[in-house]
Scaffold this motif. Structure first.
Motif, PDB file in Angstrom:
ATOM      1  N   VAL A  25       0.831  -1.203   0.000  1.00 36.89           N
ATOM      2  CA  VAL A  25       0.000   0.000   0.000  1.00 36.89           C
ATOM      3  C   VAL A  25       0.865   1.252   0.000  1.00 36.89           C
ATOM      4  N   GLY A  26       0.294   2.341  -0.496  1.00 39.48           N
ATOM      5  CA  GLY A  26       0.876   3.653  -0.276  1.00 39.48           C
ATOM      6  C   GLY A  26       0.639   4.073   1.165  1.00 39.48           C
ATOM      7  N   LEU A  27       1.422   5.019   1.642  1.00 38.08           N
ATOM      8  CA  LEU A  27       1.337   5.415   3.045  1.00 38.08           C
ATOM      9  C   LEU A  27       1.510   6.913   3.178  1.00 38.08           C
ATOM     10  N   ILE A  28       0.563   7.544   3.875  1.00 44.31           N
ATOM     11  CA  ILE A  28       0.732   8.916   4.356  1.00 44.31           C
ATOM     12  C   ILE A  28       0.987   8.809   5.849  1.00 44.31           C
ATOM     13  N   HIS A  29       2.207   9.118   6.245  1.00 43.69           N
ATOM     14  CA  HIS A  29       2.647   8.958   7.636  1.00 43.69           C
ATOM     15  C   HIS A  29       2.967  10.339   8.196  1.00 43.69           C
ATOM     16  N   VAL A  30       2.184  10.777   9.174  1.00 43.12           N
ATOM     17  CA  VAL A  30       2.359  12.094   9.785  1.00 43.12           C
ATOM     18  C   VAL A  30       2.894  11.879  11.197  1.00 43.12           C
ATOM     19  N   ASP A  31       4.077  12.449  11.478  1.00 45.86           N
ATOM     20  CA  ASP A  31       4.771  12.058  12.703  1.00 45.86           C
ATOM     21  C   ASP A  31       5.934  13.006  12.948  1.00 45.86           C
ATOM     22  N   ALA A  32       6.355  13.119  14.200  1.00 44.35           N
ATOM     23  CA  ALA A  32       7.606  13.804  14.507  1.00 44.35           C
ATOM     24  C   ALA A  32       8.810  12.919  14.232  1.00 44.35           C
ATOM     25  N   HIS A  33       8.588  11.603  14.150  1.00 47.32           N
ATOM     26  CA  HIS A  33       9.669  10.627  14.036  1.00 47.32           C
ATOM     27  C   HIS A  33       9.440   9.729  12.831  1.00 47.32           C
ATOM     28  N   ALA A  34      10.523   9.284  12.230  1.00 46.41           N
ATOM     29  CA  ALA A  34      10.407   8.436  11.045  1.00 46.41           C
ATOM     30  C   ALA A  34      10.006   7.010  11.398  1.00 46.41           C
ATOM     31  N   ASP A  35      10.272   6.574  12.628  1.00 44.05           N
ATOM     32  CA  ASP A  35       9.926   5.209  13.082  1.00 44.05           C
ATOM     33  C   ASP A  35      10.524   4.139  12.182  1.00 44.05           C
ATOM     34  N   VAL A  49       0.968  15.262  -2.987  1.00 39.46           N
ATOM     35  CA  VAL A  49       0.834  13.925  -2.409  1.00 39.46           C
ATOM     36  C   VAL A  49      -0.239  13.128  -3.144  1.00 39.46           C
ATOM     37  N   ARG A  50      -1.336  13.775  -3.494  1.00 41.97           N
ATOM     38  CA  ARG A  50      -2.384  13.066  -4.241  1.00 41.97           C
ATOM     39  C   ARG A  50      -1.858  12.565  -5.578  1.00 41.97           C
ATOM     40  N   GLU A  51      -1.042  13.365  -6.232  1.00 44.93           N
ATOM     41  CA  GLU A  51      -0.439  12.918  -7.486  1.00 44.93           C
ATOM     42  C   GLU A  51       0.490  11.734  -7.248  1.00 44.93           C
ATOM     43  N   GLN A  52       1.260  11.803  -6.164  1.00 44.35           N
ATOM     44  CA  GLN A  52       2.189  10.726  -5.828  1.00 44.35           C
ATOM     45  C   GLN A  52       1.446   9.429  -5.547  1.00 44.35           C
ATOM     46  N   MET A  53       0.327   9.501  -4.860  1.00 43.51           N
ATOM     47  CA  MET A  53      -0.401   8.307  -4.444  1.00 43.51           C
ATOM     48  C   MET A  53      -1.177   7.665  -5.591  1.00 43.51           C
ATOM     49  N   GLY A  54      -1.633   8.466  -6.550  1.00 41.54           N
ATOM     50  CA  GLY A  54      -2.369   7.921  -7.679  1.00 41.54           C
ATOM     51  C   GLY A  54      -3.643   7.207  -7.258  1.00 41.54           C
ATOM     52  N   ASP A  55      -3.972   6.148  -7.968  1.00 43.56           N
ATOM     53  CA  ASP A  55      -5.229   5.443  -7.735  1.00 43.56           C
ATOM     54  C   ASP A  55      -5.083   4.222  -6.818  1.00 43.56           C
TER      55      ASP A  55
END
Length: 327
Positions: A140-150, A223-229
């Motif tokens: 899957v694609g991922l949008i990860h919002v965080d202070a840390h990369a984990d 980001v929407r362009e990056q994620m595509g369909d």
């Protein structure tokens, strides 16, 4: 007839059921389009604990939420069958067992075709969730919002903890790495690899300093362009926000995002093929006023509003315009 949150005009907001938005409770995801699910755990944390209490407090603070989004004009409960399916019974003494329990629970949710929105809980939970997502949807694609990369290689000699889930996800082939963005990373580190390793995997990394003093709507268009369909998972760590706004979390970093930017990020995901989301790392003992959990509840509601079925025809029209299919 779709489930509706209990109105504050029918029952005072300080009373009634203890579910998310005072929705009906369900024992499983059968017949649901989307569900809220609690994942109470903090056994994977490395500093301040307390996220095991996060789901309960988020639900408590969600009583102020109303069903209609006044800005986006989305009314998700008129288009989707939604319920709160309760908490996953994690093992407070065994992290690896908890990981297995969460994965099985998500396998069951996804088998019913429901889109899960998880109430955390520490960020370790992202690994078993992504394992289940990959079985259902492929990487899957991922949008990860965080202070840390984990993306730590290990923590205290262990492969699985709240600072490692996205490195393990890459190693296990759970992510489509060209469709991963991390937003809000900041703070001190040990060396450049803390943020450069994700870039080397193909992630787009947007450090917090790049977000200061600006709207994030243009970023989300990219980001929407990056994620595509393809399928996309949204994982939101509350510590992405500045600690002056959201103090109730375990690993604070100064210079974080604002609530305005948080809304822009989530609302900017409208039109994507979102297959799930989570809101993690709320630790109520460190915010007795409940503000952090209140923000978390609002962000989870916003996630519900950007799910494809909640968007309905509006999302389809918007996507058609974006692609130039209609005038």
């Amino acid at each position: 007839m779709f489930n509706q949150p209990m109105s504050g005009n029918d029952m005072p907001r300080f009373a009634g059921p203890g579910t998310m938005m005072r929705l009906p409770a369900a024992s499983d995801a059968k017949g649901l389009d989307a569900c809220f699910v609690g994942i109470p755990m903090d056994i994977g944390t490395s500093h301040r604990s307390g996220t095991r209490f996060g789901p309960r407090q988020i639900r408590a603070e969600s009583t102020m939420l109303r069903p209609y989004n006044m800005w986006t004009k989305i009314s998700p409960f008129d288009r989707m069958q939604v319920a709160d399916i309760g908490d996953i019974a994690t093992n407070p003494f065994d992290l690896l067992d908890s990981i297995a329990i969460i994965e099985r629970a998500y396998d069951d949710i996804l088998s019913h075709g429901a889109i899960p929105l998880g109430l955390g809980g520490d960020h370790t939970l992202a690994l078993p969730v992504l394992r289940a997502m990959a079985k259902k949807h492929g990487p899957v694609g991922l949008i990860h919002v965080d202070a840390h990369a984990d993306v730590n290689p290990q923590m205290f000699g262990r492969d699985i903890a709240h600072g490692t889930p996205f490195r393990r996800a890459v190693e296990e082939g759970l992510l489509d790495c060209k469709r991963v963005v991390q937003i809000g990373l900041r703070g001190t580190g040990y060396d450049d690899s803390d943020f450069d390793w994700p870039r080397e995997q193909g992630f787009r990394v947007v450090q917090a300093e790049e977000c200061w003093h600006k709207s994030l709507s243009p970023l989300m268009a990219e980001v929407r362009e990056q994620m595509g369909d393809g399928p996309v998972y949204l994982s939101y760590d509350i510590d992405s926000l500045d600690p002056g706004i959201a103090p109730g979390t375990g690993t604070l970093e100064v210079g974080g995002l604002t609530t305005h930017q948080a809304l822009e990020i989530i609302r900017g995901a409208a039109g994507l093929n979102l297959v799930g989301g989570d809101l993690v790392e709320v630790s109520p003992p460190y915010d007795q006023a409940g503000t952090t959990a209140l923000i978390a509840a609002n962000l989870l509601y916003e996630m519900l509003c950007v799910l494809p079925q909640a968007q309905g025809k509006a999302a389809q029209d918007k996507e058609a315009h974006r692609k130039g299919d209609v005038s």
